[in-house]
Design a protein around this motif. Structure first.
Motif, short mmCIF file in Angstrom:
data_model
loop_
_atom_site.label_atom_id
_atom_site.label_comp_id
_atom_site.label_asym_id
_atom_site.label_seq_id
_atom_site.Cartn_x
_atom_site.Cartn_y
_atom_site.Cartn_z
N VAL A 38 0.84 -1.19 0.00
CA VAL A 38 0.00 0.00 0.00
C VAL A 38 0.88 1.25 0.00
CG1 VAL A 38 -2.01 -1.07 1.07
CG2 VAL A 38 -0.22 -0.11 2.51
N ASP A 39 0.37 2.30 -0.60
CA ASP A 39 1.08 3.57 -0.67
C ASP A 39 0.75 4.49 0.49
OD1 ASP A 39 2.18 3.04 -3.36
OD2 ASP A 39 0.09 3.22 -3.99
N LEU A 40 -0.50 4.38 0.99
CA LEU A 40 -0.97 5.33 2.00
C LEU A 40 -1.90 4.61 2.97
CD1 LEU A 40 -1.11 8.36 2.90
CD2 LEU A 40 -3.16 8.54 1.46
N VAL A 41 -1.58 4.71 4.27
CA VAL A 41 -2.43 4.12 5.31
C VAL A 41 -3.12 5.25 6.06
CG1 VAL A 41 -2.43 2.88 7.51
CG2 VAL A 41 -1.06 2.02 5.59
N HIS A 42 -4.43 5.15 6.19
CA HIS A 42 -5.22 6.11 6.96
C HIS A 42 -5.40 5.55 8.36
CE1 HIS A 42 -7.00 8.39 3.37
NE2 HIS A 42 -6.23 7.44 2.84
N VAL A 43 -4.85 6.22 9.36
CA VAL A 43 -4.92 5.75 10.74
C VAL A 43 -6.09 6.44 11.43
CG1 VAL A 43 -3.74 5.63 12.97
CG2 VAL A 43 -2.47 5.20 10.85
N CYS A 44 -7.10 5.66 11.78
CA CYS A 44 -8.35 6.18 12.35
C CYS A 44 -8.66 5.52 13.70
CB CYS A 44 -9.51 5.96 11.38
SG CYS A 44 -9.27 6.68 9.75
N THR A 45 -7.64 5.12 14.41
CA THR A 45 -7.79 4.43 15.69
C THR A 45 -7.85 5.42 16.84
OG1 THR A 45 -5.39 4.32 15.94
CG2 THR A 45 -6.46 2.48 14.81
N PRO A 46 -8.12 4.97 18.07
CA PRO A 46 -7.99 5.85 19.23
C PRO A 46 -6.57 6.42 19.32
CG PRO A 46 -9.24 3.91 19.83
CD PRO A 46 -8.73 3.67 18.44
N PRO A 47 -6.42 7.62 19.91
CA PRO A 47 -5.14 8.35 19.85
C PRO A 47 -3.92 7.61 20.36
CG PRO A 47 -6.90 9.82 20.53
CD PRO A 47 -7.50 8.44 20.49
N GLN A 48 -4.05 6.80 21.41
CA GLN A 48 -2.86 6.16 21.98
C GLN A 48 -2.20 5.21 20.98
OE1 GLN A 48 -4.01 3.92 25.42
NE2 GLN A 48 -5.32 2.49 24.30
N GLN A 49 -2.93 4.79 19.95
CA GLN A 49 -2.37 3.88 18.96
C GLN A 49 -1.73 4.60 17.78
OE1 GLN A 49 -5.59 1.24 17.90
NE2 GLN A 49 -6.05 0.76 20.03
N HIS A 50 -1.89 5.91 17.70
CA HIS A 50 -1.41 6.64 16.53
C HIS A 50 0.10 6.52 16.32
CE1 HIS A 50 -5.17 9.47 16.30
NE2 HIS A 50 -5.46 8.19 16.14
N ALA A 51 0.87 6.89 17.35
CA ALA A 51 2.33 6.90 17.18
C ALA A 51 2.89 5.52 16.87
CB ALA A 51 3.00 7.49 18.42
N PRO A 52 2.50 4.45 17.58
CA PRO A 52 3.04 3.12 17.22
C PRO A 52 2.70 2.72 15.78
CG PRO A 52 2.04 3.05 19.40
CD PRO A 52 1.69 4.38 18.82
N MET A 53 1.50 3.05 15.33
CA MET A 53 1.12 2.68 13.97
C MET A 53 1.87 3.50 12.93
SD MET A 53 -2.91 1.75 14.24
CE MET A 53 -3.37 0.19 15.00
N ILE A 54 2.09 4.77 13.22
CA ILE A 54 2.89 5.60 12.30
C ILE A 54 4.29 5.04 12.19
CG2 ILE A 54 3.92 7.87 11.96
CD1 ILE A 54 1.41 9.06 13.33
N ARG A 55 4.89 4.68 13.33
CA ARG A 55 6.24 4.13 13.31
C ARG A 55 6.30 2.86 12.47
NH1 ARG A 55 6.57 6.10 18.79
NH2 ARG A 55 5.69 4.15 19.59
N ALA A 56 5.30 1.99 12.62
CA ALA A 56 5.28 0.74 11.85
C ALA A 56 5.20 1.02 10.35
CB ALA A 56 4.12 -0.13 12.30
N CYS A 57 4.35 1.97 9.98
CA CYS A 57 4.21 2.31 8.56
C CYS A 57 5.50 2.92 8.01
CB CYS A 57 3.05 3.28 8.36
SG CYS A 57 1.41 2.54 8.61
N LEU A 58 6.10 3.82 8.75
CA LEU A 58 7.34 4.44 8.29
C LEU A 58 8.46 3.42 8.15
CD1 LEU A 58 7.32 7.79 10.32
CD2 LEU A 58 6.87 7.50 7.87
N LYS A 59 8.51 2.46 9.07
CA LYS A 59 9.53 1.40 8.97
C LYS A 59 9.34 0.61 7.68
CE LYS A 59 11.58 -2.41 11.59
NZ LYS A 59 11.50 -3.22 12.84
N ALA A 60 8.09 0.48 7.23
CA ALA A 60 7.81 -0.24 5.99
C ALA A 60 7.91 0.66 4.76
CB ALA A 60 6.41 -0.85 6.06
N GLY A 61 8.22 1.95 4.96
CA GLY A 61 8.33 2.87 3.84
C GLY A 61 6.99 3.32 3.30
N THR A 62 5.96 3.24 4.13
CA THR A 62 4.59 3.57 3.72
C THR A 62 4.18 4.91 4.30
OG1 THR A 62 4.02 1.22 3.67
CG2 THR A 62 2.19 2.79 3.76
#
Length: 365
Positions: free
Chosen positions: A69-93
């Motif tokens: 995927v090229d773009l992930v839309h993160v729509c979870t509760p706030p405490q999950q935002h940073a971990p999910m962003i880190r995971a996507c960035l690690k994957a180059g997404t």
């Protein structure tokens, strides 16, 4: 050459995910929703069926492993935002994340460092920046057509009852990062900051007056700006007559907005100062029937992906708003004025928005 079509996914299929799915549906095939993720498998499948999405997953890690995927839309509760962003960035997404992008300035700075090491980019959803009237206001202000900014007021007076806070992740510093300052008024004062520019100093109060939460339910701040403008900011979840209101007093005109969760041109009023009727005429000449919303921000994000530039609103842009929030809490909880740049790694408010603890922490609810 036809625009590229981006492969996208949504993580978290709660209420706000519908706005993202609708925006992609309106994107004229520039964004294709290929997958959704939710820990509740039934809810993920139901959302996928509603929006004709080919696949659903129970975790972000599964998505990143099995789908390109090229773009992930993160729509979870706030405490999950940073971990999910880190995971996507690690994957180059790349990521488009609902506000706030993180729970603290420390997390934002960690994400900025992760972004620097990644081919992915991060944009934060502040959709009110992208309505035609807000864009027009910033352009006219930058061109000097309104004269100097003098005074502004910014009010987010909403109502959330006790039942609203029965959802486990609401009303907690650990899960939301704050109360209406962090989760509700943030949209209005982000728009305020985008118009008035660099803020300079904050003097604030925050109280827990009526809701049985860890966080505040009201905050108020007086703000000064580098351009000598001054502003008041009010954030509330205890106001029965709900409104979202902004007022900008310039030398040549007053520009006002009153709406609730989204605006059109009809929600704006321009009152020219004596001798400056041309300001109102120029404003009206560019009237639009387009409303603010996720559609407009997604279009800007896709344009940025096409151009290979930073996504709007970038992490750097969002950091300005997050620093303002940290300064507001620091001022409210210490009784001191806080200047921009004061909240660094040495400060407890850099690591948590409540610093070393809210004044009411430990009190019986």
């Amino acid at each position: 050459m036809s625009p590229r079509s981006y492969r996208t996914a949504i993580v978290g299929t709660g209420g706000i995910a519908t706005a993202h799915a609708r925006a992609m549906h309106q994107s004229e095939d520039r964004a294709r929703l290929l997958a959704v993720v939710d820990v509740d498998g039934d809810r993920a499948r139901a959302f996928a069926d509603t929006w004709s999405v080919p696949r659903s997953f129970a975790s972000l890690s599964e998505l990143l492993l099995e789908e390109e995927v090229d773009l992930v839309h993160v729509c979870t509760p706030p405490q999950q935002h940073a971990p999910m962003i880190r995971a996507c960035l690690k994957a180059g997404t790349s990521v488009l994340v609902e506000k706030p992008p993180a729970l603290s300035l420390a997390e934002v700075d960690e994400l900025l460092e992760a972004e620097r090491r990644s081919s992915g980019r991060v944009g934060t959803v502040f959709q009110h920046r992208f309505g035609p009237a807000a864009i027009r206001l910033r352009r006219m202000a930058a061109a000097g057509e309104l004269g100097r900014p003098l005074l502004a007021t910014c009010a987010t007076q909403w109502y959330r009852d006790d039942a609203y806070f029965e959802v486990a992740w609401r009303g907690s510093w650990e899960s939301e990062g704050g109360g209406p300052t962090m989760g509700h008024g943030i949209h209005q004062f982000d728009l305020l900051l985008s118009v008035l520019g660099e803020w300079q100093e904050v003097s604030a109060v925050a109280v827990r007056s009526a809701r049985q939460t860890q966080t505040e339910d009201i905050s108020m701040a007086l703000v000064t700006f580098d351009n000598d403008a001054v502003a008041s900011v009010v954030n509330s979840v205890v106001s029965p007559r709900e409104t979202s209101a902004l007022r900008f007093d310039y030398q040549h005109a007053t520009v006002e907005l009153e709406h609730l969760y989204g605006y059109s041109d009809a929600d704006w009023t321009v009152t020219a100062a004596p001798g400056h009727d041309d300001v109102a005429t120029r404003w009206a000449a560019e009237s639009s029937d387009v409303s603010s919303g996720h559609d407009q921000q997604l279009a800007a994000v896709l344009d940025a992906l096409d151009a290979g530039t930073a996504l709007p609103v970038s992490l750097d842009d969002a950091r300005t708003t997050m620093e303002f929030i940290a300064a507001l809490y620091a001022s409210a909880f210490t009784g001191q004025r806080v200047r921009r740049g004061d909240i660094g790694p040495h400060s407890p408010f850099y690591h948590r928005m409540d610093g070393s603890g809210a004044p009411w922490a430990g009190a019986i609810a």
